[in-house]
Scaffold this motif. Sequence first.
Motif, PDB file in Angstrom:
ATOM      1  N   SER A  54      -4.423 -13.313  11.604  1.00  0.00           N
ATOM      2  CA  SER A  54      -3.954 -14.560  12.228  1.00  0.00           C
ATOM      3  C   SER A  54      -2.825 -14.328  13.212  1.00  0.00           C
ATOM      4  CB  SER A  54      -3.486 -15.525  11.145  1.00  0.00           C
ATOM      5  OG  SER A  54      -2.312 -15.020  10.529  1.00  0.00           O
ATOM      6  N   GLY A  55      -2.198 -13.160  13.101  1.00  0.00           N
ATOM      7  CA  GLY A  55      -1.019 -12.889  13.919  1.00  0.00           C
ATOM      8  C   GLY A  55       0.278 -13.353  13.292  1.00  0.00           C
ATOM      9  N   ALA A  56       0.197 -13.971  12.131  1.00  0.00           N
ATOM     10  CA  ALA A  56       1.392 -14.519  11.499  1.00  0.00           C
ATOM     11  C   ALA A  56       2.259 -13.443  10.860  1.00  0.00           C
ATOM     12  CB  ALA A  56       0.995 -15.549  10.447  1.00  0.00           C
ATOM     13  N   SER A  57       1.652 -12.313  10.537  1.00  0.00           N
ATOM     14  CA  SER A  57       2.384 -11.242   9.867  1.00  0.00           C
ATOM     15  C   SER A  57       2.361  -9.977  10.715  1.00  0.00           C
ATOM     16  CB  SER A  57       1.754 -10.954   8.499  1.00  0.00           C
ATOM     17  OG  SER A  57       2.369  -9.845   7.890  1.00  0.00           O
ATOM     18  N   THR A  58       3.532  -9.376  10.893  1.00  0.00           N
ATOM     19  CA  THR A  58       3.632  -8.121  11.634  1.00  0.00           C
ATOM     20  C   THR A  58       4.454  -7.123  10.827  1.00  0.00           C
ATOM     21  OG1 THR A  58       5.527  -9.027  12.841  1.00  0.00           O
ATOM     22  CG2 THR A  58       3.394  -9.104  13.947  1.00  0.00           C
ATOM     23  N   THR A  59       4.121  -5.873  11.005  1.00  0.00           N
ATOM     24  CA  THR A  59       4.815  -4.782  10.327  1.00  0.00           C
ATOM     25  C   THR A  59       5.131  -3.718  11.366  1.00  0.00           C
ATOM     26  OG1 THR A  59       3.488  -5.221   8.339  1.00  0.00           O
ATOM     27  CG2 THR A  59       4.696  -3.139   8.414  1.00  0.00           C
ATOM     28  N   TYR A  60       6.313  -3.106  11.242  1.00  0.00           N
ATOM     29  CA  TYR A  60       6.735  -2.116  12.233  1.00  0.00           C
ATOM     30  C   TYR A  60       7.250  -0.853  11.567  1.00  0.00           C
ATOM     31  CZ  TYR A  60       6.664  -6.218  15.223  1.00  0.00           C
ATOM     32  OH  TYR A  60       6.273  -7.349  15.901  1.00  0.00           O
ATOM     33  N   ALA A  61       7.076   0.243  12.272  1.00  0.00           N
ATOM     34  CA  ALA A  61       7.715   1.483  11.860  1.00  0.00           C
ATOM     35  C   ALA A  61       9.217   1.327  12.053  1.00  0.00           C
ATOM     36  CB  ALA A  61       7.193   2.645  12.697  1.00  0.00           C
ATOM     37  N   ASP A  62       9.981   1.986  11.212  1.00  0.00           N
ATOM     38  CA  ASP A  62      11.438   1.892  11.303  1.00  0.00           C
ATOM     39  C   ASP A  62      11.947   2.334  12.676  1.00  0.00           C
ATOM     40  OD1 ASP A  62      12.131   2.881   7.849  1.00  0.00           O
ATOM     41  OD2 ASP A  62      11.628   0.938   8.733  1.00  0.00           O
ATOM     42  N   SER A  63      11.257   3.284  13.276  1.00  0.00           N
ATOM     43  CA  SER A  63      11.716   3.844  14.541  1.00  0.00           C
ATOM     44  C   SER A  63      11.609   2.854  15.702  1.00  0.00           C
ATOM     45  CB  SER A  63      10.921   5.109  14.869  1.00  0.00           C
ATOM     46  OG  SER A  63       9.537   4.823  14.951  1.00  0.00           O
ATOM     47  N   VAL A  64      10.808   1.806  15.544  1.00  0.00           N
ATOM     48  CA  VAL A  64      10.632   0.853  16.648  1.00  0.00           C
ATOM     49  C   VAL A  64      11.089  -0.550  16.282  1.00  0.00           C
ATOM     50  CG1 VAL A  64       8.652   2.208  17.441  1.00  0.00           C
ATOM     51  CG2 VAL A  64       8.253   0.129  16.090  1.00  0.00           C
ATOM     52  N   LYS A  65      11.475  -0.742  15.036  1.00  0.00           N
ATOM     53  CA  LYS A  65      11.876  -2.069  14.581  1.00  0.00           C
ATOM     54  C   LYS A  65      13.034  -2.584  15.417  1.00  0.00           C
ATOM     55  CE  LYS A  65      11.165  -2.319  10.257  1.00  0.00           C
ATOM     56  NZ  LYS A  65      11.279  -2.157   8.802  1.00  0.00           N
ATOM     57  N   GLY A  66      12.912  -3.832  15.862  1.00  0.00           N
ATOM     58  CA  GLY A  66      13.951  -4.430  16.682  1.00  0.00           C
ATOM     59  C   GLY A  66      13.780  -4.178  18.167  1.00  0.00           C
ATOM     60  N   ARG A  67      12.885  -3.257  18.528  1.00  0.00           N
ATOM     61  CA  ARG A  67      12.654  -2.953  19.940  1.00  0.00           C
ATOM     62  C   ARG A  67      11.238  -3.316  20.366  1.00  0.00           C
ATOM     63  NH1 ARG A  67      12.634   2.172  21.590  1.00  0.00           N
ATOM     64  NH2 ARG A  67      11.987   3.040  19.586  1.00  0.00           N
ATOM     65  N   PHE A  68      10.273  -3.160  19.475  1.00  0.00           N
ATOM     66  CA  PHE A  68       8.874  -3.441  19.784  1.00  0.00           C
ATOM     67  C   PHE A  68       8.446  -4.731  19.087  1.00  0.00           C
ATOM     68  CE2 PHE A  68       7.261   1.202  20.557  1.00  0.00           C
ATOM     69  CZ  PHE A  68       8.315   1.412  21.443  1.00  0.00           C
ATOM     70  N   THR A  69       7.544  -5.453  19.744  1.00  0.00           N
ATOM     71  CA  THR A  69       6.991  -6.675  19.170  1.00  0.00           C
ATOM     72  C   THR A  69       5.487  -6.705  19.369  1.00  0.00           C
ATOM     73  OG1 THR A  69       9.031  -7.890  19.670  1.00  0.00           O
ATOM     74  CG2 THR A  69       7.065  -9.188  19.153  1.00  0.00           C
ATOM     75  N   GLY A  70       4.776  -6.839  18.272  1.00  0.00           N
ATOM     76  CA  GLY A  70       3.324  -6.945  18.336  1.00  0.00           C
ATOM     77  C   GLY A  70       2.898  -8.404  18.274  1.00  0.00           C
ATOM     78  N   SER A  71       1.846  -8.723  18.993  1.00  0.00           N
ATOM     79  CA  SER A  71       1.329 -10.096  18.966  1.00  0.00           C
ATOM     80  C   SER A  71      -0.148 -10.063  19.321  1.00  0.00           C
ATOM     81  CB  SER A  71       2.097 -10.987  19.946  1.00  0.00           C
ATOM     82  OG  SER A  71       1.929 -10.520  21.276  1.00  0.00           O
ATOM     83  N   ARG A  72      -0.796 -11.195  19.157  1.00  0.00           N
ATOM     84  CA  ARG A  72      -2.212 -11.270  19.503  1.00  0.00           C
ATOM     85  C   ARG A  72      -2.543 -12.658  19.997  1.00  0.00           C
ATOM     86  NH1 ARG A  72      -5.353  -9.485  14.416  1.00  0.00           N
ATOM     87  NH2 ARG A  72      -7.181 -10.065  15.652  1.00  0.00           N
ATOM     88  N   ASP A  73      -3.580 -12.715  20.832  1.00  0.00           N
ATOM     89  CA  ASP A  73      -4.118 -13.970  21.307  1.00  0.00           C
ATOM     90  C   ASP A  73      -5.603 -13.930  20.986  1.00  0.00           C
ATOM     91  OD1 ASP A  73      -5.177 -16.115  22.705  1.00  0.00           O
ATOM     92  OD2 ASP A  73      -3.870 -15.840  24.424  1.00  0.00           O
ATOM     93  N   ASN A  74      -5.993 -14.549  19.904  1.00  0.00           N
ATOM     94  CA  ASN A  74      -7.385 -14.471  19.462  1.00  0.00           C
ATOM     95  C   ASN A  74      -8.326 -15.188  20.425  1.00  0.00           C
ATOM     96  OD1 ASN A  74      -6.712 -12.889  17.287  1.00  0.00           O
ATOM     97  ND2 ASN A  74      -6.734 -14.566  15.815  1.00  0.00           N
ATOM     98  N   ALA A  75      -7.821 -16.157  21.147  1.00  0.00           N
ATOM     99  CA  ALA A  75      -8.663 -16.846  22.133  1.00  0.00           C
ATOM    100  C   ALA A  75      -9.047 -15.906  23.273  1.00  0.00           C
ATOM    101  CB  ALA A  75      -7.938 -18.065  22.679  1.00  0.00           C
ATOM    102  N   LYS A  76      -8.178 -14.919  23.528  1.00  0.00           N
ATOM    103  CA  LYS A  76      -8.439 -13.949  24.598  1.00  0.00           C
ATOM    104  C   LYS A  76      -8.919 -12.616  24.054  1.00  0.00           C
ATOM    105  CE  LYS A  76      -5.069 -15.886  27.836  1.00  0.00           C
ATOM    106  NZ  LYS A  76      -3.858 -15.619  28.663  1.00  0.00           N
ATOM    107  N   ASN A  77      -9.062 -12.526  22.734  1.00  0.00           N
ATOM    108  CA  ASN A  77      -9.468 -11.262  22.113  1.00  0.00           C
ATOM    109  C   ASN A  77      -8.562 -10.105  22.536  1.00  0.00           C
ATOM    110  OD1 ASN A  77     -11.517 -12.542  20.785  1.00  0.00           O
ATOM    111  ND2 ASN A  77     -13.177 -11.651  21.973  1.00  0.00           N
TER     112      ASN A  77
END
Length: 125
Positions: A54-77
Motif C-alpha cells: 500500500s505504501g503505508a509502511s517503509t523500512t530503511y537501512a541504517d546507513s540511509v535512514k533520514g536521508r532516503f525516502t521510498g514511496s510508490r504511486d500504484n496508479a502509475k505502477n
Amino acid sequence: QVQLVESGGGLVQAGGSLRLSCAASGRTFSVAAMGWFRQAPEKEREFVAAISGSGASTTYADSVKGRFTGSRDNAKNTVYLQMNSLKPEDTAIYYCAARRSSVLSSVLSRDYTYWGQGTQVTVSS
C-alpha cells in the motif's frame, strides 16, 4: 510476470540529491511489496529500502535512514527512491525489486522475485 525498469541515476556531488524511479508492468504490482537494493564494486548487494504494497509502511537501512525516502504511486505502477544528502559511499548500482505477491516488505533480497536491470549512482567528493 513483472518487469521492472529503473531510471534517474547519474553523477552528483556529495550533498546533492537524486530521485530514482522504477516503472513496473504486470497486474500484481499494486499489491506487491517493493524493495531497493544497491551493489558497490567488489561488495555484496545490500538492502536500502522497502515499501509495503500500500505504501503505508517503509523500512530503511541504517546507513540511509533520514536521508532516503521510498514511496510508490500504484496508479502509475511506479516506485521512487528520493536520495538526499548523498555521500561518496552511496556510490553503487541501485536495483528495484518486487515480491511475487506479498504485500509485506522485506529486507532480504531472497524474498524478492523480480529485479530491474539497475541504474548507476555515482557521488563525487
